[in-house]
Design a protein around this motif. Sequence first.
Motif, PDB file in Angstrom:
ATOM      1  N   ALA A   5      -2.463  35.753 -30.890  1.00  0.00           N
ATOM      2  CA  ALA A   5      -3.643  34.467 -31.100  1.00  0.00           C
ATOM      3  C   ALA A   5      -2.797  34.506 -32.943  1.00  0.00           C
ATOM      4  CB  ALA A   5      -5.067  34.477 -31.176  1.00  0.00           C
ATOM      5  N   CYS A   6      -1.667  33.992 -32.927  1.00  0.00           N
ATOM      6  CA  CYS A   6      -1.049  34.466 -35.073  1.00  0.00           C
ATOM      7  C   CYS A   6      -2.526  33.359 -35.091  1.00  0.00           C
ATOM      8  CB  CYS A   6      -0.372  33.775 -34.644  1.00  0.00           C
ATOM      9  SG  CYS A   6       1.192  33.755 -36.217  1.00  0.00           S
ATOM     10  N   PRO A   7      -3.397  33.848 -36.068  1.00  0.00           N
ATOM     11  CA  PRO A   7      -3.851  33.019 -37.513  1.00  0.00           C
ATOM     12  C   PRO A   7      -2.770  31.870 -37.892  1.00  0.00           C
ATOM     13  CG  PRO A   7      -4.165  35.177 -38.108  1.00  0.00           C
ATOM     14  CD  PRO A   7      -2.579  35.108 -37.110  1.00  0.00           C
ATOM     15  N   HIS A   8      -1.586  31.509 -37.441  1.00  0.00           N
ATOM     16  CA  HIS A   8      -0.947  30.782 -38.235  1.00  0.00           C
ATOM     17  C   HIS A   8      -0.020  29.748 -36.760  1.00  0.00           C
ATOM     18  CE1 HIS A   8      -1.230  32.842 -42.215  1.00  0.00           C
ATOM     19  NE2 HIS A   8      -0.230  33.827 -41.149  1.00  0.00           N
ATOM     20  N   CYS A   9      -0.068  30.606 -36.233  1.00  0.00           N
ATOM     21  CA  CYS A   9       0.837  29.513 -34.862  1.00  0.00           C
ATOM     22  C   CYS A   9       0.240  29.330 -34.060  1.00  0.00           C
ATOM     23  CB  CYS A   9       2.351  30.709 -34.545  1.00  0.00           C
ATOM     24  SG  CYS A   9       3.332  31.304 -36.489  1.00  0.00           S
ATOM     25  N   GLY A  10      -0.901  30.533 -33.237  1.00  0.00           N
ATOM     26  CA  GLY A  10      -1.777  30.270 -32.488  1.00  0.00           C
ATOM     27  C   GLY A  10      -1.359  31.336 -30.915  1.00  0.00           C
ATOM     28  N   GLN A  57       4.327  41.981 -36.595  1.00  0.00           N
ATOM     29  CA  GLN A  57       4.770  40.932 -36.858  1.00  0.00           C
ATOM     30  C   GLN A  57       5.454  39.505 -36.658  1.00  0.00           C
ATOM     31  OE1 GLN A  57       9.012  41.339 -38.904  1.00  0.00           O
ATOM     32  NE2 GLN A  57       8.798  39.768 -40.528  1.00  0.00           N
ATOM     33  N   HIS A  58       5.187  38.976 -36.750  1.00  0.00           N
ATOM     34  CA  HIS A  58       5.418  37.574 -35.723  1.00  0.00           C
ATOM     35  C   HIS A  58       6.734  37.285 -35.601  1.00  0.00           C
ATOM     36  CE1 HIS A  58       3.835  33.682 -33.866  1.00  0.00           C
ATOM     37  NE2 HIS A  58       4.817  34.290 -33.025  1.00  0.00           N
ATOM     38  N   GLN A  59       7.726  37.994 -35.424  1.00  0.00           N
ATOM     39  CA  GLN A  59       9.288  37.815 -35.644  1.00  0.00           C
ATOM     40  C   GLN A  59       9.338  37.007 -35.505  1.00  0.00           C
ATOM     41  OE1 GLN A  59      11.129  40.726 -34.466  1.00  0.00           O
ATOM     42  NE2 GLN A  59      12.049  41.930 -36.017  1.00  0.00           N
ATOM     43  N   GLY A  61       8.129  33.814 -35.091  1.00  0.00           N
ATOM     44  CA  GLY A  61       7.659  32.339 -35.197  1.00  0.00           C
ATOM     45  C   GLY A  61       7.728  32.469 -37.241  1.00  0.00           C
ATOM     46  N   CYS A  62       6.166  32.898 -37.935  1.00  0.00           N
ATOM     47  CA  CYS A  62       5.356  32.802 -38.721  1.00  0.00           C
ATOM     48  C   CYS A  62       6.105  33.923 -39.323  1.00  0.00           C
ATOM     49  CB  CYS A  62       4.249  32.365 -39.553  1.00  0.00           C
ATOM     50  SG  CYS A  62       3.430  34.006 -38.808  1.00  0.00           S
ATOM     51  N   ARG A  63       6.582  34.729 -39.045  1.00  0.00           N
ATOM     52  CA  ARG A  63       6.848  36.137 -39.765  1.00  0.00           C
ATOM     53  C   ARG A  63       5.675  37.306 -40.276  1.00  0.00           C
ATOM     54  NH1 ARG A  63      12.257  37.845 -38.517  1.00  0.00           N
ATOM     55  NH2 ARG A  63      12.017  39.319 -40.064  1.00  0.00           N
TER      56      ARG A  63
END
Lengths: 98, 1038
Positions: A5-10, A57-59, A61-63
């Motif tokens: 669950a990315c805090p930025h992207c979900g 790393q949310h590579q 997504g938001c990186r």
Amino acid sequence: MLRIACPHCGDRDYVEFLYGGDAENAMPELSDTDIDRWTEFVFFRNDPKGEHAEYWQHQHGCRQWLRVVRHTVTHQVISVQPASEVDTPAQGKRVEVA
Amino acid sequence: MSTQPRRLKSGGRIDRSKPISFRFDGRSHTGFAGDTLAAALLANGVTLVGRSFKYHRPRGIYSAGVEEPNALVTMRTGARHEPNVPATKVELYEGLEAFSQNSWPSPKYDVMSFVNRFPKLFAAGFYYKTFVGPTRGSWMFYEKFIRRAAGMGKPTTEADPDHYEKAHAFCDLLVVGAGPSGLAAAITAGRSGLRVILVEDDTVLGGSLLAAGRDPKLADWLKSALAELETLPSVRVMTRTCAFGAYDNMTFALLERVSDHLVTPAPFQPRQRMWRVRAERAILATGMIERPIVFANNDLPGVMLASAARTYVNRHAVAVGRKVVVFTNNDTAYAAACDLNASGAEVSIVDVRSRIPAALQAQVAAAGITLHLGCAVGRANGGRHVRSVDVVPFDPARPERASVRTRLSCDLLAVSGGWTPTLHLLGQRGSKPVYDEDKAMLVAGTVPEGFEIVGGAAANCDLGFCIDSGAKAAHAAAAACGKPHAVSGRSLLEGLPDQGDAYGIAPVWMVPDPLGKGHGKKFVDLQHDVGADDIELAHREGYVSVEHLKRYTTLGMAADQGKTSNLNALGIMAGIRGKKINEVGTTTFRPPFRPISIGALTGPETGLHFRPIRRSPMHDWHEAKGAAITTTGLWLRAWYFPKPGESKADAYVREAAAVRKSVGLTDVASLGKIDIQGPDAAEFLNRVYVNGFLTLPVGKARYGVMLRPDGIVMDDGTTSRISEHHYFMTTTTAGAGKVMSHLEFLLQTAWPDLRVHVTSVTSQWAGMAVAGPRSRELLEKVITDIDLSEEGLPFMGVRQGHAGDIPVRVLRISFSGERAYEVYTPAGYGMQLWQTLCDQGKSCDMTVYGVEALGALRIEKGHVAGGELEGRTTLTDMGLGKMASTKKPFIGGALAQREGMTDPLRPQLVGLELAEGTGTLRAGAILCDPAKRYARTIAKDTSALIDCPPNPASKDFDAGNGSGHMGHGIGFVSSVTWSPELNRNIALGYVSGGMARKGEQIDAVFALKGELTKVRVTSPHFVDPEGPSWAFGCPSIA
Ligand SMILES: [Zn+2]
């Protein structure tokens, strides 16, 4: 099959992320030229049966680099935080370097 | 065409109005819609369908499901040829073509069947002994023979013409299996509004009910259940779909066989579709699999599981036997016996138990079935089909050899040794099954969170219990998902017949051979031809742990993964060791539950879809000009631009010469580009590069090298200071992604206090290099508002301006030695700028050059690139040690000081040239010290390599296997080229001692081709060797 669950992207599939290894050991100060301390940071890893903090790393997504606490047996994701918002982890001395 | 001699006149869940013609081993047959290939073969009286894996014994159809160990066939022809498909899982379709396996010329007359008479050759541990024992040399002798004899179907070498898809799905509840309990679960959950996916491997729903007898109540229950399922909008039903894997965090893998029941897929349809399902909860209603009992010749065609015989009679209306013996140790086979009897067969039952429930006894008596209690089938007799069985007195508590009491003639032996719940998906989650002594079953141990086990899989034998367990589990799932308890709906227990399916069993794994001569082999694992004697042998030789037993005998390791053999093997091993089954242990289940094609796992990621393709903004131009294209990572790059009749060598030599002589233009859009901005950007760069960046003035570029934290070189490139707080970094093409993540990592984890932003702009900027003595002349024609004079744009200078309307960023840097510029423009302008340069270049004798010429030029100059930046080399190894700042710390600096990293004997960058003017320089060749060359010979008797003492003078080294050199050598060749400038072959490489060896002659060994080439160590700077390297920003080059 992780979902993080990315805090930025979900909630996203793990294939969007790049694994970045152990997040339980802080990088030494750059001015620190002690080889043992850098060796500890770069090479020595805890391998707990249980909860383990690691970088992802949310590579695709938001990186953003995230600090993910994952259970190494069940692969359950226990918490996700942006790495930049986590206080530098304590200089945990876990392995005695000879 | 045959006329289905074994088809019953009525009954079955087949559509007699839809005859289907198919071919097996070239012969035409007819079946009906609703048949499997196995059912249709049996209806046509085909009972011998192949030969066994090792012994080439005749084999028939053993089961009616996924557990089938024997009837593996090859499907289809040509590129769609697919081996090892269980005939029991093939849905019959018009035009189906299948072939038997492991037999030649036919399963009936198989030339290799003589192997059967030499079973010792293939006894357990055969491979262990031929590979590791004192007789290991014998493999050389056996190999050819075994490769011909043993095996399953052969794969095709043609490319698969079909498409495969991958899909994702999400649900509250995944129900695996659509038998009575799975249907009850799906309906109950659907009533509560849960998003349900109901998965069924079969073509239709119903599970065990499809094979049940003629009781109309069961058919009605199924009908109304299916009708209600249709009305539930939140339930998605997937038939022809196998849930083959259960993974972490409630992820499941399903394989949907979209077109396996068609000759070829419909247009735009895939052959198969792999689903990744994420569920909140899962209910496993996977039922049970019947297991055999082991006795002599238990593999003869005509021997099959009792449940299979019942399925063929009831579901497919096939008279599998006219004279049937049912051999059982439990109550469930009696239903099969009665149904076979009702179909017109003459049935006898052999039951190991001396006493059975009175109701059963009355039932069989009423049906006129002969009953042999306290007996066992000790041996089946027959050549290519069972003709009779030998019945022996038997006591399950004291199984021992006995004399044959009677011989019953038969054409079908239906066997039931009890049932095993299908717990593979649970096992894949790490839950070990445990042995239940009362039911003689492996039942679920701990059930992981999120899972429920229902119906037969939960060891229920009573239909009412099964349905009830499904409904209850669905209620629990609904509660866990926060959905209300279903309020409406009839009870799913309504209308069930009174069954009273109590399950009595006397566990039996194996019947000892009858007294007297003429024993037959007793098979435990039919698919891998592993017998009871193999288990005994493994025990004698000390392989008693279950996992060792499995590997030593290969039991359970065939395509069926021992679905019918695992528990019997455990029971037999427990018996030999005098232990309980739970003490012997159980084996581990791993995905997939059944074999999955590689095509399905690969999905659409083949050919051009294998990975993304990146193209430069100028790529279409290159293609239009006939450029040869090569790849660097994901990028397509122009390799060379051949003129008519030119070879690759002709083209790049001409291109490189033009760069040295006048001017060349090449596409460098694939270089990684990172925009770095912020007040602390200088400090940041100063920390990540080994060299200093604090003093870099605005309008200047600097070459930089960055290390990994462990001190190994990570990447290199230039960084330009565009303005006070704005930098533009380039990286290697291959290193771009890695460098970007590295920079982000440092900023976000280690130094969040630095006020710096990094942004990848690789795709946003087109880049091109203009190189050669006339490069300035060309640029002056194109660029309108930048002073390109020596003072206006000095070496390592950076300016922004325009080429007409086109915004440009010009860096005066050189990759290959001569005067050169890199020109960047926003990607959308790339083609326009390129064309402008080409147009204006005509008057400057400009040549477009590709990656090959670029490589030749940089090797001539001794500039490191991909072959040298290979993840093992230090700055000093690359000859750039002096670049590292001693005034400031940088990433990797500390660990670069480790003892092994500073060893003066590490291989260091050198140039290499042919010492004798002959031979081939190859990248990847190992550099060896000629004084340490060994003479080696191959011993004639044992084929072993014999090492002789070092003998540089020896002429008789074996050039075929590495030229007498052993070990890692003293270095390696990293890049090679033909130098257009020097007109000879040159190479870069790393060699221990580096430039201290200058002038020495050493051996370059390329073992793959058995080549030894003598090379001489030179300076890596072949061109302009005394000129300083660009690494230090010296005017002459960069
Ligand atoms: Zn994100």
